[in-house]
Design a protein around this motif. Structure first.
Motif, PDB file in Angstrom:
ATOM      1  N   VAL A 177       0.834  -1.209   0.000  1.00 27.76           N
ATOM      2  CA  VAL A 177       0.000   0.000   0.000  1.00 27.76           C
ATOM      3  C   VAL A 177       0.863   1.252   0.000  1.00 27.76           C
ATOM      4  N   LEU A 183      -2.147   5.749  -2.941  1.00 29.68           N
ATOM      5  CA  LEU A 183      -2.770   5.238  -1.723  1.00 29.68           C
ATOM      6  C   LEU A 183      -2.191   5.877  -0.467  1.00 29.68           C
ATOM      7  N   GLY A 194      -6.120   3.984   0.772  1.00 30.06           N
ATOM      8  CA  GLY A 194      -5.059   3.073   1.171  1.00 30.06           C
ATOM      9  C   GLY A 194      -5.441   2.211   2.363  1.00 30.06           C
ATOM     10  N   LYS A 197      -7.619  -0.490   1.339  1.00 31.58           N
ATOM     11  CA  LYS A 197      -6.832  -1.554   0.691  1.00 31.58           C
ATOM     12  C   LYS A 197      -6.137  -2.414   1.739  1.00 31.58           C
TER      13      LYS A 197
END
Length: 212
Positions: A177, A183, A194, A197
């Motif tokens: 990330v 991100l 981010g 993620k």
């Protein structure tokens, strides 16, 4: 439907796959219950610095799994600080699982790798006395040049600590990330996209480990 579409845009994967990250695996002896009480202890990356409070990865992971996740991330915290905080957190609550993500500030401040490793090993040991479900999130070693070219990698001692402490190693999540400029909110923190993620990748590894 709108929420699924939003997750798809944020995480870059099919929304159905994200929402199923902890929902379609057959129950196992190691699986956590859907409403498990989970502690996430760490630094600013756990706290969610660089994004709104409801965008931290503990919040997003809770949305994906149904777990009740307590965010014990503290901006600027070190492994020594987390080690001081953990006993009171464990005495104040009962947790089905503990997620540990710490060490980045140690590396940024030049704390010796051996001291950081020893502190994290102690964190894992204390957490394991509380619950067998302990996961260690590896943090990338600071490297400005590797960050620029998008190739950060985990500091190597995390794998060693996880193996010796019988904890689940969550590898290449923060690294991947934070290697992606889109991100990040700054050089060392994720943005809302981010952290979403991070939660998605974390859920996938926990599912693969049989936690859900």
């Amino acid at each position: 439907m709108k929420r699924r579409h939003l997750l798809q845009l944020m995480c870059g994967v099919p929304a159905a796959a994200v929402l199923a990250a902890c929902g379609k695996r057959k129950p196992s002896a190691a699986a956590l219950k859907p409403d498990a009480h989970v502690l996430a202890i760490g630094d600013s990356l756990t706290f969610g610095y660089g994004a709104p409070p409801d965008a931290s990865w503990p919040v997003k992971l809770g949305e994906l799994t149904g777990w009740k996740i307590e965010n014990a991330g503290v901006n600027g915290d070190t492994s020594a600080g987390a080690l001081q905080r953990l006993p009171s957190l464990l005495s104040a609550g009962s947790y089905d699982a503990i997620l540990i993500g710490i060490g980045g500030n140690d590396m940024l401040r030049g704390v010796s790798a051996s001291a950081t490793r020893d502190n994290i090993a102690a964190l894992v040991s204390q957490a394991r006395e509380h619950t067998p479900h302990v996961a260690l999130l590896a943090t990338p070693a600071p490297d400005a040049m590797r960050a620029v070219v998008g190739s950060l990698s985990d500091a190597p001692f995390y794998e060693e600590v996880a193996k010796s402490g019988q904890a689940l190693l969550v590898a290449n999540v923060y690294s991947s990330v934070l290697s992606d400029a889109s991100l990040r909110s700054d050089r060392i923190h994720a943005n809302a996209q981010g952290y979403a993620k991070v939660a998605q990748l974390l859920a996938e590894q926990l599912k693969a480990a049989g936690w859900c």
